[in-house]
Design a protein around this motif. Structure first.
Motif, PDB file in Angstrom:
ATOM      1  N   LYS A 195       0.827  -1.201   0.000  1.00 26.02           N
ATOM      2  CA  LYS A 195       0.000   0.000   0.000  1.00 26.02           C
ATOM      3  C   LYS A 195       0.869   1.262   0.000  1.00 26.02           C
ATOM      4  O   LYS A 195       0.582   2.217  -0.720  1.00 26.02           O
ATOM      5  N   GLU A 231       2.684   1.872  -3.423  1.00 27.08           N
ATOM      6  CA  GLU A 231       1.800   2.192  -4.550  1.00 27.08           C
ATOM      7  C   GLU A 231       1.883   3.669  -4.914  1.00 27.08           C
ATOM      8  O   GLU A 231       1.656   4.044  -6.051  1.00 27.08           O
ATOM      9  N   ASN A 232       2.208   4.499  -3.945  1.00 25.00           N
ATOM     10  CA  ASN A 232       2.246   5.943  -4.159  1.00 25.00           C
ATOM     11  C   ASN A 232       3.619   6.464  -4.587  1.00 25.00           C
ATOM     12  O   ASN A 232       3.766   7.654  -4.850  1.00 25.00           O
ATOM     13  N   ASP A 242       6.692   7.356  -6.979  1.00 24.51           N
ATOM     14  CA  ASP A 242       6.736   7.614  -8.419  1.00 24.51           C
ATOM     15  C   ASP A 242       7.534   6.504  -9.106  1.00 24.51           C
ATOM     16  O   ASP A 242       8.403   5.876  -8.511  1.00 24.51           O
TER      17      ASP A 242
END
Length: 177
Positions: free
Chosen positions: A52, A55-56, A58
């Protein structure tokens, strides 16, 4: 210092830390566990990360955030008392041998190899897989220290019989390019 006793303490603390983090964050897709120390051999700490969280990241830096424990969200979390006691023991031992560089080199090497042996034992016992139901990326690292490339490659191969191993080794091949 009795490294067999220390090894058991690190193993117990590692298990407890992973279980504590898994209990709180297991639904977030835990995929990694690390033990890490410092160049002065004064600490042993756990680190965990989740899918999780990455996922953010870059795309350009995604593998760095995926595989670098210093960037993981759950760093120094879990089994706080146990790891605190281990660190206290290490610092006390280091104080006894303050000016002995040769002793320190042996102590540092033994501490690092003990941490790696603990991770390997937990991997071979399927400790992480039994809890999560999937493979977990394992690594040992040292803050502000770089392993020789061959040593790091050997470590990744030793601790990972999974898809993470290949992805990490492919990522390593891009370093310096």
């Amino acid at each position: 210092m009795d490294f067999e006793i220390l090894k058991q303490q690190i193993e117990n603390a590692a298990k407890k830390a992973f279980l504590e983090v898994y209990e709180k964050h297991g639904a977030e897709g835990i995929y990694s566990f690390a033990l890490y120390s410092d160049e002065g051999a004064m600490t042993v700490c756990p680190a965990v990360n989740t899918m999780k969280v990455i996922e953010n990241a870059d795309e350009e830096d995604a593998l760095y955030y995926k595989y670098e424990p210093a960037e993981w969200t759950f760093e120094m979390e879990g089994a706080d008392k146990e790891f605190g006691e281990i660190c206290t023991q290490l610092r006390e031992e280091l104080t006894k041998h303050d000016d002995d560089d040769q002793w320190f080199d042996g102590f540092q090497n033994k501490l690092y190899s003990t941490c790696i042996e603990v991770l390997e034992k937990l991997k071979n016992e399927n400790f992480f897989t039994k809890i999560t139901g999937k493979d977990i990326f394992l690594v040992f690292t040292v803050s502000d220290y770089e392993f020789e490339e061959k040593d790091l490659k050997d470590l990744i191969i030793r601790l990972n019989d999974n898809e993470y191993k290949n992805e990490y080794l492919d990522w390593m091949a891009t370093w310096g390019n």
